[in-house]
Design an enzyme around this catalytic site. Structure first.
Site, mmCIF file in Angstrom:
data_model
loop_
_atom_site.group_PDB
_atom_site.id
_atom_site.type_symbol
_atom_site.label_atom_id
_atom_site.label_comp_id
_atom_site.label_asym_id
_atom_site.label_seq_id
_atom_site.Cartn_x
_atom_site.Cartn_y
_atom_site.Cartn_z
ATOM 1 N N VAL A 80 81.393 28.674 59.795
ATOM 2 C CA VAL A 80 80.127 28.348 60.475
ATOM 3 C C VAL A 80 79.251 29.603 60.559
ATOM 4 O O VAL A 80 78.083 29.600 60.173
ATOM 5 C CB VAL A 80 80.391 27.779 61.884
ATOM 6 N N ASP A 90 81.984 40.823 63.159
ATOM 7 C CA ASP A 90 83.303 40.221 63.366
ATOM 8 C C ASP A 90 84.244 41.333 63.815
ATOM 9 O O ASP A 90 84.091 42.474 63.408
ATOM 10 C CB ASP A 90 83.816 39.579 62.055
ATOM 11 N N THR A 128 81.322 24.648 68.502
ATOM 12 C CA THR A 128 81.477 23.357 69.188
ATOM 13 C C THR A 128 82.169 23.614 70.513
ATOM 14 O O THR A 128 83.295 24.115 70.535
ATOM 15 C CB THR A 128 82.347 22.423 68.318
ATOM 16 N N GLU A 169 76.645 23.283 65.398
ATOM 17 C CA GLU A 169 76.656 23.231 63.922
ATOM 18 C C GLU A 169 76.990 21.802 63.499
ATOM 19 O O GLU A 169 77.705 21.092 64.186
ATOM 20 C CB GLU A 169 77.689 24.207 63.364
ATOM 21 N N ARG A 209 79.558 20.212 57.085
ATOM 22 C CA ARG A 209 80.816 19.703 56.549
ATOM 23 C C ARG A 209 81.370 20.735 55.573
ATOM 24 O O ARG A 209 80.612 21.269 54.760
ATOM 25 C CB ARG A 209 80.572 18.394 55.777
ATOM 26 N N LYS A 258 77.100 16.926 69.672
ATOM 27 C CA LYS A 258 78.010 17.334 68.603
ATOM 28 C C LYS A 258 79.349 16.600 68.717
ATOM 29 O O LYS A 258 79.840 16.022 67.754
ATOM 30 C CB LYS A 258 78.214 18.845 68.690
ATOM 31 N N GLY A 278 92.418 5.406 54.256
ATOM 32 C CA GLY A 278 93.181 6.237 53.318
ATOM 33 C C GLY A 278 94.365 6.870 54.022
ATOM 34 O O GLY A 278 95.108 6.180 54.725
ATOM 35 N N CYS A 281 87.855 20.103 62.499
ATOM 36 C CA CYS A 281 86.906 19.548 63.472
ATOM 37 C C CYS A 281 87.356 18.244 64.096
ATOM 38 O O CYS A 281 87.615 18.188 65.296
ATOM 39 C CB CYS A 281 85.549 19.382 62.805
ATOM 40 N N ARG A 289 93.902 22.684 57.351
ATOM 41 C CA ARG A 289 94.179 22.412 58.770
ATOM 42 C C ARG A 289 94.309 20.903 59.016
ATOM 43 O O ARG A 289 93.446 20.117 58.634
ATOM 44 C CB ARG A 289 93.069 23.012 59.645
HETATM 45 C C1 UDX Z 1 83.086 17.134 59.979
HETATM 46 C C2 UDX Z 1 81.735 16.488 60.215
HETATM 47 O O1 UDX Z 1 81.432 15.630 59.114
HETATM 48 C C3 UDX Z 1 80.647 17.572 60.312
HETATM 49 O O2 UDX Z 1 79.389 16.978 60.566
HETATM 50 C C4 UDX Z 1 81.021 18.494 61.468
HETATM 51 O O3 UDX Z 1 80.050 19.511 61.632
HETATM 52 C C5 UDX Z 1 82.380 19.123 61.184
HETATM 53 O O4 UDX Z 1 83.366 18.101 61.008
HETATM 54 P P1 UDX Z 1 84.462 18.113 57.959
HETATM 55 O O5 UDX Z 1 85.586 18.077 58.968
HETATM 56 O O6 UDX Z 1 84.216 19.360 57.184
HETATM 57 O O7 UDX Z 1 83.057 17.781 58.735
HETATM 58 O O8 UDX Z 1 84.764 16.981 56.898
HETATM 59 P P2 UDX Z 1 84.303 15.478 56.672
HETATM 60 O O9 UDX Z 1 83.672 15.415 55.355
HETATM 61 O O10 UDX Z 1 83.573 14.985 57.855
HETATM 62 O O11 UDX Z 1 85.719 14.710 56.588
HETATM 63 C C6 UDX Z 1 86.591 14.833 57.687
HETATM 64 C C7 UDX Z 1 87.874 14.083 57.331
HETATM 65 O O12 UDX Z 1 87.638 12.672 57.309
HETATM 66 C C8 UDX Z 1 88.482 14.455 55.975
HETATM 67 O O13 UDX Z 1 89.886 14.598 56.133
HETATM 68 C C9 UDX Z 1 88.191 13.229 55.118
HETATM 69 O O14 UDX Z 1 89.206 13.033 54.142
HETATM 70 C C10 UDX Z 1 88.235 12.110 56.140
HETATM 71 N N1 UDX Z 1 87.450 10.942 55.781
HETATM 72 C C11 UDX Z 1 86.102 11.050 55.650
HETATM 73 C C12 UDX Z 1 88.096 9.708 55.642
HETATM 74 O O15 UDX Z 1 89.314 9.612 55.763
HETATM 75 N N2 UDX Z 1 87.354 8.598 55.377
HETATM 76 C C13 UDX Z 1 86.000 8.658 55.233
HETATM 77 O O16 UDX Z 1 85.384 7.631 54.978
HETATM 78 C C14 UDX Z 1 85.349 9.926 55.364
#
Ligand code: UDX
Length: 432
Positions: free
Chosen positions: A11, A30, A121, A151, A154, A207, A256, A263, A330
């Site tokens: 971030v 940092d 967050t 933030e 993704r 958020k 899935g 997050c 993670r």
């Molecule tokens: C998320 C939020 O999207 C973002 O806005 C926030 O700031 C941080 O957290 P991120 O965790 O990087 O972002 O990934 P994201 O693309 O949101 O996917 C999160 C998880 O959901 C992944 O493990 C993905 O595989 C899963 N996912 C996503 C599903 O299982 N099904 C879906 O339809 C979409």
């Protein structure tokens, strides 16, 4: 404008680099000297498409610099972002110790008015506590404001999400801070992609509620998927039909292997904790988390349907990262599955385009393959658990020849069941 970013995780580093790319003078701070020394040499410690080039270009043009020293960075900047980690504690609450030590460090080096912006967050009310910490640690009375600018990045899309956000959320409680933050972000403002100004508490909550809403959708679809398997429906057809309702929309409806990442899991638990702290119910969030954990643990049952006795069998795993285009593992579903397979005596051979190095922090006794095909050699089944593009258009005949048994578990519903069955695979998807 002169900006200081405390914390160079994905971030902080993305925020700092993108703000520099917009023409601001940015210093990233940092406490981890190794990370800062590497950044000074243009070595980036996180995998984020496009970030490395952006860091190098802005550093070369002297708009972006890196230091471990709060002193000059804080003194020279008008806006100071706190973008440090808020990891999850055992009880599910967010660990805010890094936030407060950053606030203390800022206070000790402030000598003029600043806007201190919480980017991480944080639970509702944290920005107020940041204000207290700063007040307590100021050497003398200095005017400052606190703001909250959560933030919405993704992983894998972080630069695009910063430069083309659906909205910029700015929680402020002073006109001065609002004006300064508007000045910083107005370059991103579009008619349909607004900067929204709220009070600080609402900004903190937006958020968490946004992430929770996305995770709830995913868990709900993962709860419906087994019903589809029982009644012979197809969860992808259900998701498509449901998503065409304009009030629902098509995204984040894919069942899935469950969600992972730094997050969703953490934020769901922190928000649930926040509700309980106020004596309020968190049933929906608790259920979302439970369904997700159950979903991750369910993939092994699909493997065992095709390979009932896993002892001494070899299983290929396609994908380690919690999602494509990142090396982050993670809370990745792959970790749950691989540990279950190993505990049943199976050998595991994996391929992931980016997360091999990262995986060494989480897993042991696994064999690494050079490419998707190499992972299949002599295996009794293959599980696709991260939907990297590299897994989408492979030669299926070649896959079959390499596998000891044509068993394909598609934990992200990438392949077409009919086609796979017609090619002689024993194919199992999720909810299909
Ligand atoms: C998320 C939020 O999207 C973002 O806005 C926030 O700031 C941080 O957290 P991120 O965790 O990087 O972002 O990934 P994201 O693309 O949101 O996917 C999160 C998880 O959901 C992944 O493990 C993905 O595989 C899963 N996912 C996503 C599903 O299982 N099904 C879906 O339809 C979409």
């Amino acid at each position: 404008m002169k900006v200081c970013i405390i914390g160079t995780g994905y971030v902080g580093l993305v925020t700092g680099t993108c703000l520099a790319d917009m023409g601001n003078d940015v210093t990233c701070v940092d406490i981890n000297k190794k990370i800062i020394d590497n950044l000074k040499k243009g070595v980036i410690h996180i995998f984020e498409p496009g970030l490395s080039e952006l860091v190098k270009r802005n550093a070369k043009e002297k708009r972006l610099s890196f230091t471990t020293d709060y002193n000059t960075a804080v003194k020279d900047s008008e806006i100071i972002f706190i973008a440090v980690g808020t990891p999850q504690k055992d009880d599910g609450s967010a660990d805010l110790s890094y936030i407060f030590s950053a606030a203390k460090g800022i206070a000790e080096h402030m000598d003029s008015y600043k806007v201190i912006v919480v980017k991480s967050t944080v639970p509702v009310g944290t920005s107020e506590k940041v204000r207290e910490v700063i007040k307590e640690n100021l050497k003398r009375k200095i005017e400052f404001d606190v703001a909250d600018n959560p933030e919405t990045l993704r992983e894998g899309e972080a630069i695009k999400d910063f430069t083309n956000p659906d909205r910029v959320i700015l929680g402020t409680d002073s006109e001065k801070a609002k004006t300064i933050m508007h000045e910083l972000y107005k370059g991103l403002e579009r008619a349909d992609k607004p900067i929204i100004f709220t009070d600080i508490h609402s900004a903190e909550l937006i958020k968490y509620v946004s992430n929770a809403m996305l995770a709830i959708r995913i868990s709900f679809m993962n709860q419906i998927a087994p019903l589809c398997e029982k009644v012979g429906a197809d969860i992808k057809a259900v998701a498509k039909g449901v998503g065409l309702d304009s009030r629902i929309g098509p995204r984040f409806l894919q069942a899935g292997a469950g969600y992972g990442g730094s997050c969703f899991p953490k934020d769901i638990r922190a928000l649930a904790y926040n509700l309980k702290q106020h004596g309020l119910g968190s049933e929906i969030l608790d259920a979302t988390d439970q369904v997700n954990e159950k979903t991750k643990k369910s993939i092994i049952h699909k493997v065992k349907k095709l390979v009932p006795d896993l002892k001494d069998k070899k299983i290929a795993i396609w994908g380690l990262a919690f999602k494509p285009k990142t090396d982050d593992m993670r809370e990745a579903p792959s970790i749950t599955l691989i540990k279950q397979l190993q505990s049943e005596g199976a050998k595991v051979r994996v391929f992931d385009p980016e997360a091999i190095t990262t995986s060494k922090k989480y897993l042991e006794n696994i064999e690494y393959a050079e490419n998707p095909y190499h992972a299949l050699e002599g295996c009794d089944a293959v599980v696709l658990i991260t939907e990297w593009d590299e897994f989408r258009n492979l030669d299926k005949q070649k896959m079959k020849q390499l596998l000891n048994k044509p068993n394909f578990i598609d934990a992200r519903n990438v392949y077409d069941p009919k086609e796979m069955k017609s090619l002689g695979f024993n194919y199992l998807g999720v909810g299909r």
